[in-house]
Enzyme design. Sequence first.
Site, PDB file in Angstrom:
ATOM      1  N   PHE A 159       0.861  -1.185   0.004  1.00 20.38           N
ATOM      2  CA  PHE A 159       0.063   0.034   0.119  1.00 20.38           C
ATOM      3  C   PHE A 159       0.801   1.307   0.048  1.00 20.38           C
ATOM      4  CE2 PHE A 159      -2.510   3.541   1.776  1.00 20.38           C
ATOM      5  CZ  PHE A 159      -3.416   3.529   0.996  1.00 20.38           C
ATOM      6  N   ASP A 244       9.627   2.655   1.876  1.00 20.34           N
ATOM      7  CA  ASP A 244       8.488   3.677   2.101  1.00 20.34           C
ATOM      8  C   ASP A 244       8.209   3.491   3.684  1.00 20.34           C
ATOM      9  OD1 ASP A 244       5.703   4.843   2.696  1.00 20.34           O
ATOM     10  OD2 ASP A 244       4.937   3.718   0.966  1.00 20.34           O
ATOM     11  N   LYS A 273       2.973  11.239   6.941  1.00 21.10           N
ATOM     12  CA  LYS A 273       2.095  11.108   8.203  1.00 21.10           C
ATOM     13  C   LYS A 273       2.535  11.924   9.346  1.00 21.10           C
ATOM     14  CE  LYS A 273      -0.250   7.112   6.353  1.00 21.10           C
ATOM     15  NZ  LYS A 273      -1.410   7.689   6.121  1.00 21.10           N
TER      16      LYS A 273
END
Length: 418
Positions: A159, A244, A273
């Site tokens: 994802f 990531d 984030k």
Amino acid sequence: MTLSTDRTDRTGRAPAAGARSSAELIAAESGVLAHNYHPLPVVIAGAEGVWMEDVEGRRYLDMLAGYSALNFGHRHPALVEAAHRQLDELTLTSRAFHNDRLAAFAEGLAELTGLDMTLPMNTGVEAVESGIKVARKWAYDVKGVAPDRATIVVAADNFHGRTTTVVGFSTDPVARNGFGPYAPGFRVVPFNDLAAMEAAVDETTAAVLIEPIQGEAGVLIPDDGYLTGVRELTRRAGALFIADEIQSGLGRTGTTLAVDHESVLPDVLLLGKALGGGIVPVSAVVARREVLSVLHPGQHGSTFGGNPLAAAVGGAVIGLLRTGEYQRRAAELGEVLRDGLTALTGQGVVGFRSRGLWAGVDVDPSIGTGREISERLMREGVLVKDTHGSTLRLAPPLTITRGELEWALSRLAAVLAS
């Protein structure tokens, strides 16, 4: 331990006269918002630390932390102060001009990660897209791959976001189907399978792009040595290792970065984030100088990337991480989380994976779907989110106390028992 979740909370405030109820607001949203989310039926109106409050004044312990965007809790005083201070000075210049916050932010991020240069962006998927562009440009300018032939190896069940490029190499049919045609140049191999990755890498490979821990897939943790193997494989192949760490990074797993568990330094890190402290969207590509130096003026950009407000908040986040306090808290409380889930295994939990304050919990499907368990926990004053059937994701703010964490686990135990 008993923790109150009624309306006698930190503020003592009652819903404003004439304010719309949760049910009314949810109904209003359904008529005017695109239905690209299926949120739990709770409407949050306030939050502080690890607690959130709905429009009726009920309190909930946040065990999701905005998918790690709220690693430092809601409205952390140091981060709010940095934002307020910057709001009084300067919020945006665009990158047409320099601003007085950006250099310190970039320097701090390079120092924190052990890399050299920073490309500031806004959202996580922008960092991913930027990393893909940089890797391809590096392949052509430095590695000597023939024009338009560069490939990137990715892992199944990944994802990395939901742009058209990224969903093209997703193996999740919900994210992928219906959005083609898809961009070429990606090779998908199983996660945690070095042999398959090695077979996919060749002279055209610009990079291997993986999450060190796959969050959306259910907090899937690879075998010890996998990340080291990826690092060695890419080094031998003359390809970049792109990690990531948008969900896994910045303290979540008990270290600054998830790759730190194997003392691995990728060529490129993707961050986001938590970098915005839950206040503003902030992301970044952080890389070796040789890699990011392939970009020249006009080849990539962002109007808001590196804006002074984002740089000020991001710099304050870096300051919190420099102390090591939050990494230690995640490691220590991660043991409490693991022990609590171990005790529930066979009592409604059929398996789990955890690292630091991050866990994927597989619930016995006969008890309920992940969605149903999440709704039951909501009624108990705990907010989590499901993924892939009967799996729950637990990722509380790193500011949670041991007592609050144990209380959340006791609520999970009660829901499973009922």
